[in-house]
Design an enzyme around this catalytic site. Structure first.
Site, PDB file in Angstrom:
ATOM      1  N   LEU A   1       0.796  -1.100   0.326  1.00 38.31           N
ATOM      2  CA  LEU A   1       0.021  -0.405   0.368  1.00 38.31           C
ATOM      3  C   LEU A   1       0.705   1.338  -0.024  1.00 38.31           C
ATOM      4  O   LEU A   1       1.720   1.135   1.185  1.00 38.31           O
ATOM      5  CB  LEU A   1      -0.957   0.250   1.607  1.00 38.31           C
ATOM      6  N   SER A   2       0.982   2.063  -1.188  1.00 42.32           N
ATOM      7  CA  SER A   2       1.719   3.601  -1.258  1.00 42.32           C
ATOM      8  C   SER A   2       0.631   4.240  -0.950  1.00 42.32           C
ATOM      9  O   SER A   2       1.576   5.213  -0.616  1.00 42.32           O
ATOM     10  CB  SER A   2       1.751   3.318  -2.683  1.00 42.32           C
ATOM     11  N   GLY A   3      -0.620   4.334  -0.249  1.00 38.67           N
ATOM     12  CA  GLY A   3      -1.239   5.707  -0.169  1.00 38.67           C
ATOM     13  C   GLY A   3      -1.833   6.300  -1.490  1.00 38.67           C
ATOM     14  O   GLY A   3      -2.564   7.053  -1.647  1.00 38.67           O
ATOM     15  N   GLY A   4      -1.393   5.778  -2.942  1.00 38.40           N
ATOM     16  CA  GLY A   4      -2.481   6.173  -4.207  1.00 38.40           C
ATOM     17  C   GLY A   4      -3.481   4.800  -3.991  1.00 38.40           C
ATOM     18  O   GLY A   4      -3.400   4.314  -3.972  1.00 38.40           O
ATOM     19  N   VAL A   5      -4.131   5.232  -5.508  1.00 34.39           N
ATOM     20  CA  VAL A   5      -5.530   4.803  -5.351  1.00 34.39           C
ATOM     21  C   VAL A   5      -5.221   3.718  -6.111  1.00 34.39           C
ATOM     22  O   VAL A   5      -6.379   2.518  -5.687  1.00 34.39           O
ATOM     23  CB  VAL A   5      -6.206   5.498  -6.232  1.00 34.39           C
ATOM     24  N   ASP A   6      -4.298   3.242  -6.861  1.00 32.42           N
ATOM     25  CA  ASP A   6      -4.024   2.256  -7.196  1.00 32.42           C
ATOM     26  C   ASP A   6      -3.647   0.852  -6.907  1.00 32.42           C
ATOM     27  O   ASP A   6      -4.106  -0.674  -6.971  1.00 32.42           O
ATOM     28  CB  ASP A   6      -2.962   1.952  -8.423  1.00 32.42           C
ATOM     29  N   SER A   7      -2.597   0.899  -5.846  1.00 33.50           N
ATOM     30  CA  SER A   7      -3.157  -0.415  -4.440  1.00 33.50           C
ATOM     31  C   SER A   7      -3.488  -0.180  -3.587  1.00 33.50           C
ATOM     32  O   SER A   7      -3.917  -0.726  -3.272  1.00 33.50           O
ATOM     33  CB  SER A   7      -1.121  -0.245  -4.272  1.00 33.50           C
TER      34      SER A   7
ATOM     35  N   MET B   1       5.756   0.882   2.847  1.00 34.17           N
ATOM     36  CA  MET B   1       7.251   1.025   2.436  1.00 34.17           C
ATOM     37  C   MET B   1       7.889   2.739   2.924  1.00 34.17           C
ATOM     38  O   MET B   1       7.633   2.937   2.381  1.00 34.17           O
ATOM     39  CB  MET B   1       7.961   0.329   0.725  1.00 34.17           C
TER      40      MET B   1
ATOM     41  N   CYS C   1      14.256  -1.125  -8.211  1.00 36.36           N
ATOM     42  CA  CYS C   1      13.524  -0.653  -6.901  1.00 36.36           C
ATOM     43  C   CYS C   1      12.650  -1.707  -6.892  1.00 36.36           C
ATOM     44  O   CYS C   1      12.481  -2.271  -6.533  1.00 36.36           O
ATOM     45  CB  CYS C   1      12.863   0.689  -6.885  1.00 36.36           C
TER      46      CYS C   1
ATOM     47  N   CYS D   1      11.466   8.555  -8.069  1.00 35.73           N
ATOM     48  CA  CYS D   1      11.014   8.344  -6.513  1.00 35.73           C
ATOM     49  C   CYS D   1      11.637   8.891  -5.432  1.00 35.73           C
ATOM     50  O   CYS D   1      10.882   9.997  -4.623  1.00 35.73           O
ATOM     51  CB  CYS D   1      10.140   7.166  -6.007  1.00 35.73           C
TER      52      CYS D   1
END
EC number: 2.8.1.13
Length: 362
Positions: free
Chosen positions: A14-20, A39, A104, A200
């Site tokens: 979970l990155s905080g973005g909508v996709d994940s 992460m 990455c 990033c």
């Protein structure tokens, strides 16, 4: 996305973005036990105005609570520095233009993060990447996403069979517009959050300012291919082939009005070489050599190989013939000239919808 046993545990990056976020939701609604992993790959001052990590973590926590899954924060900053960032610094210092996202994915997301997911009892790691995985008689194929504009297989071309076998891309069959619509319908706070762009670890800050913190800039001359000095550069590490902005050589009385573009870097002489005009022939090349070859399948293809290739992620597929030179080098001959082929970037090969692998452009 393959069907797993319902009692399997799947970890989602979970990155905080909508996709994940939607990837986690899709898995949760299919009945899997889902755990979230956030992460931290970069140590930064919490007051750094250019770093979005705190907001991203806050969004990830909100989404995890909304869906009803636990969220664990894991710090891979040391591994990221050693295996991704240091490599990028070395490349920049040599006048090349690296692609940190590619490294990455191989070294951090689908290695360090995957290993951590396994330790927590997960059978697979899921991410919000736009790509698909197909199991064909226990040989795993990396396929393009259904959304050609968002396809991220280019950035995943260094993954191996083990990594693909233990990974899931729940939204690989979705369009980006569908993902945002699902997020909005479910009331996700990040449904309209803009996609992350750029390198990033730099975030929204100026690339030149960031690199100056880690590498010593050596100003030098800007020359034409004929050797005429027409300006000064701040350090060749700040420029890439095809670049127009930041040259500060416009309005010369001895030249036309067409803009100037970087066409090459002479690292030994510390000279930046430029040409005038977007369509200048020196900006185009019909061939390249690449190294650090990686093939996703266990068996590499037969050569010469007629296929498609990309030298940048958003480029349309280009027809080419790939010839093996030795164990770690290939020659790529394109059907049509390609603009601004850049040393240090990846060339990625495709047959139809399948990503075969790729190499680093020499």
């Amino acid at each position: 996305m393959p069907n797993f046993e319902q009692n399997q545990v799947i970890a989602v990056g979970l990155s905080g973005g909508v996709d994940s976020s939607v990837a986690a939701l899709v898995l949760k609604e299919k009945g899997y036990e889902v755990i979230g992993l956030f992460m931290q790959n970069w140590e930064t001052d919490s007051k750094d105005p250019f770093c979005t990590a705190e907001q991203d973590l806050s969004d990830a926590k909100a989404i995890a609570d909304h869906i009803g899954i636990p969220l664990y924060v894991v710090n891979f900053s040391k591994a990221y520095w050693n295996h991704v960032f240091q490599h990028c610094l070395d490349e920049f210092a040599q006048g090349r233009t690296p692609n940190p996202d590619v490294w990455c994915n191989r070294e951090i997301k689908f290695k360090s993060l995957l290993d951590h997911a396994k330790k927590l009892g997960a059978t697979h790691l899921a991410t919000g990447h736009y790509a698909c995985i197909q199991n064909e008689n226990n040989e795993y194929r990396l396929l393009k996403s259904n959304d050609s504009h968002k396809d991220q297989s280019y950035f995943l071309h260094l993954l191996n069979q083990y990594q693909l076998a233990n990974s899931v891309f729940p939204i690989g069959g979705y369009q980006k517009s569908e993902v945002r619509a699902i997020a909005k319908k479910r009331g996700f706070i990040n449904h309209a959050k803009k996609d992350s762009t750029g390198i990033c670890f730099i975030g929204e800050r100026k690339f030149k300012d960031f690199l100056n913190e880690f590498l010593l800039a050596q100003p030098g001359n800007i020359e034409t291919p004929e050797g005429k000095i027409i300006g000064k550069h701040d350090g060749i590490m700040f420029y890439t082939v095809g670049q127009r902005k930041g040259l500060h050589i416009g309005g010369r009385p001895d030249a036309g009005e067409a803009p100037w573009y970087v066409v090459d870097k002479d690292v030994k002489r510390n000279v930046l070489i430029v040409v005038q005009g977007y369509e200048h022939p020196l900006l185009y090349s019909q061939e390249l050599t690449c190294t650090n070859l990686h093939w996703i399948r266990d068996t590499e293809p037969s050569f010469p190989l007629t296929c498609k290739a990309k030298t940048r992620c958003r480029q349309a597929d280009q027809t080419c013939v790939v010839t093996r030179l030795d164990n770690d080098h290939c020659h790529v001959q394109f059907e049509h000239p390609q603009r601004a082929i850049t040393r240090g970037q990846s060339v990625v090969f495709y047959l139809g919808n399948e990503c075969l692998g790729g190499g680093i452009i020499n």
